[in-house]
Design a protein around this motif. Structure first.
Motif, PDB file in Angstrom:
ATOM      1  N   PHE A 119      -8.228   7.098   6.593  1.00 41.76           N
ATOM      2  CA  PHE A 119      -7.058   5.963   5.450  1.00 41.76           C
ATOM      3  C   PHE A 119      -7.810   4.813   5.461  1.00 41.76           C
ATOM      4  N   GLY A 120      -7.156   4.730   4.666  1.00 35.57           N
ATOM      5  CA  GLY A 120      -7.910   3.608   3.822  1.00 35.57           C
ATOM      6  C   GLY A 120      -7.093   2.265   3.026  1.00 35.57           C
ATOM      7  N   MET A 121      -7.518   1.483   2.382  1.00 39.08           N
ATOM      8  CA  MET A 121      -6.536   0.823   1.292  1.00 39.08           C
ATOM      9  C   MET A 121      -6.900   0.978  -0.161  1.00 39.08           C
ATOM     10  N   VAL A 122      -5.617   1.340  -0.862  1.00 37.05           N
ATOM     11  CA  VAL A 122      -5.774   1.025  -1.875  1.00 37.05           C
ATOM     12  C   VAL A 122      -5.000   0.080  -2.692  1.00 37.05           C
ATOM     13  N   ILE A 123      -5.410  -0.225  -3.901  1.00 38.74           N
ATOM     14  CA  ILE A 123      -3.938  -0.419  -5.022  1.00 38.74           C
ATOM     15  C   ILE A 123      -3.176   0.373  -5.774  1.00 38.74           C
ATOM     16  N   THR A 124      -1.720   0.581  -5.473  1.00 35.56           N
ATOM     17  CA  THR A 124      -1.126   2.234  -5.902  1.00 35.56           C
ATOM     18  C   THR A 124       0.143   1.973  -6.492  1.00 35.56           C
ATOM     19  N   LEU A 125       1.407   2.731  -6.564  1.00 37.36           N
ATOM     20  CA  LEU A 125       2.583   2.315  -7.185  1.00 37.36           C
ATOM     21  C   LEU A 125       3.402   1.969  -5.045  1.00 37.36           C
ATOM     22  N   GLU A 126       3.970   1.059  -5.642  1.00 38.52           N
ATOM     23  CA  GLU A 126       5.197   1.029  -4.436  1.00 38.52           C
ATOM     24  C   GLU A 126       5.944   1.941  -4.273  1.00 38.52           C
ATOM     25  N   SER A 127       6.156   2.534  -3.379  1.00 42.71           N
ATOM     26  CA  SER A 127       7.604   4.372  -2.851  1.00 42.71           C
ATOM     27  C   SER A 127       8.639   3.630  -1.684  1.00 42.71           C
ATOM     28  N   ASP A 128       9.616   3.873  -1.982  1.00 38.35           N
ATOM     29  CA  ASP A 128      11.428   3.158  -1.637  1.00 38.35           C
ATOM     30  C   ASP A 128      10.709   3.337  -0.027  1.00 38.35           C
ATOM     31  N   ASP A 129       9.956   4.623   0.229  1.00 39.59           N
ATOM     32  CA  ASP A 129      10.212   5.552   1.502  1.00 39.59           C
ATOM     33  C   ASP A 129       8.691   4.476   2.384  1.00 39.59           C
ATOM     34  N   ASP A 130       8.078   3.206   1.613  1.00 37.03           N
ATOM     35  CA  ASP A 130       6.470   2.872   2.515  1.00 37.03           C
ATOM     36  C   ASP A 130       7.613   2.037   3.338  1.00 37.03           C
ATOM     37  N   THR A 131       5.970   1.862   3.670  1.00 40.61           N
ATOM     38  CA  THR A 131       6.445   0.607   5.886  1.00 40.61           C
ATOM     39  C   THR A 131       5.831  -0.349   5.208  1.00 40.61           C
ATOM     40  N   LEU A 132       6.537  -1.080   5.729  1.00 37.46           N
ATOM     41  CA  LEU A 132       6.645  -3.225   4.987  1.00 37.46           C
ATOM     42  C   LEU A 132       5.794  -3.451   6.425  1.00 37.46           C
TER      43      LEU A 132
END
Length: 96
Positions: A43-56
């Motif tokens: 896994f890793g960190m990227v800049i991508t689109l937000e999604s409503d089911d993301d954990t904040l």
């Protein structure tokens, strides 16, 4: 869903990274697994689109990181930290 703990050190660094970048409207820093993540590791960190089911992940009331729902389904208990390692200061994930 799994349990994700994010240390204060990691939140502070995430806030610093967020402030240092111009992130387009509707996009975010997100912790992801393949196929969105194509680097080393699982896994890793990227800049991508937000999604409503993301954990904040919040720091001082602001979202500093989102975690994709697919990754949250895969983990049991994970701690995201930012600390000194033999390779220098970096984000680490300890899986329990």
């Amino acid at each position: 869903f799994g349990m994700l703990e994010v240390t204060d050190n990691a939140k502070i660094e995430l806030q610093r990274l967020k402030e240092a970048r111009t992130i387009p409207e509707g996009q975010c820093m997100k912790l992801v697994a393949p196929p969105l993540w194509v680097g080393d590791g699982d896994f890793g960190m990227v800049i991508t689109l937000e999604s409503d089911d993301d954990t904040l992940v919040l720091y001082k009331g602001e979202t500093v990181l989102r975690v994709e729902s697919f990754l949250m389904e895969q983990i049991k208990e994970v701690t995201l930290d930012f600390k000194q390692t033999p390779q220098g200061k970096q984000f680490t994930m300890d899986v329990y």
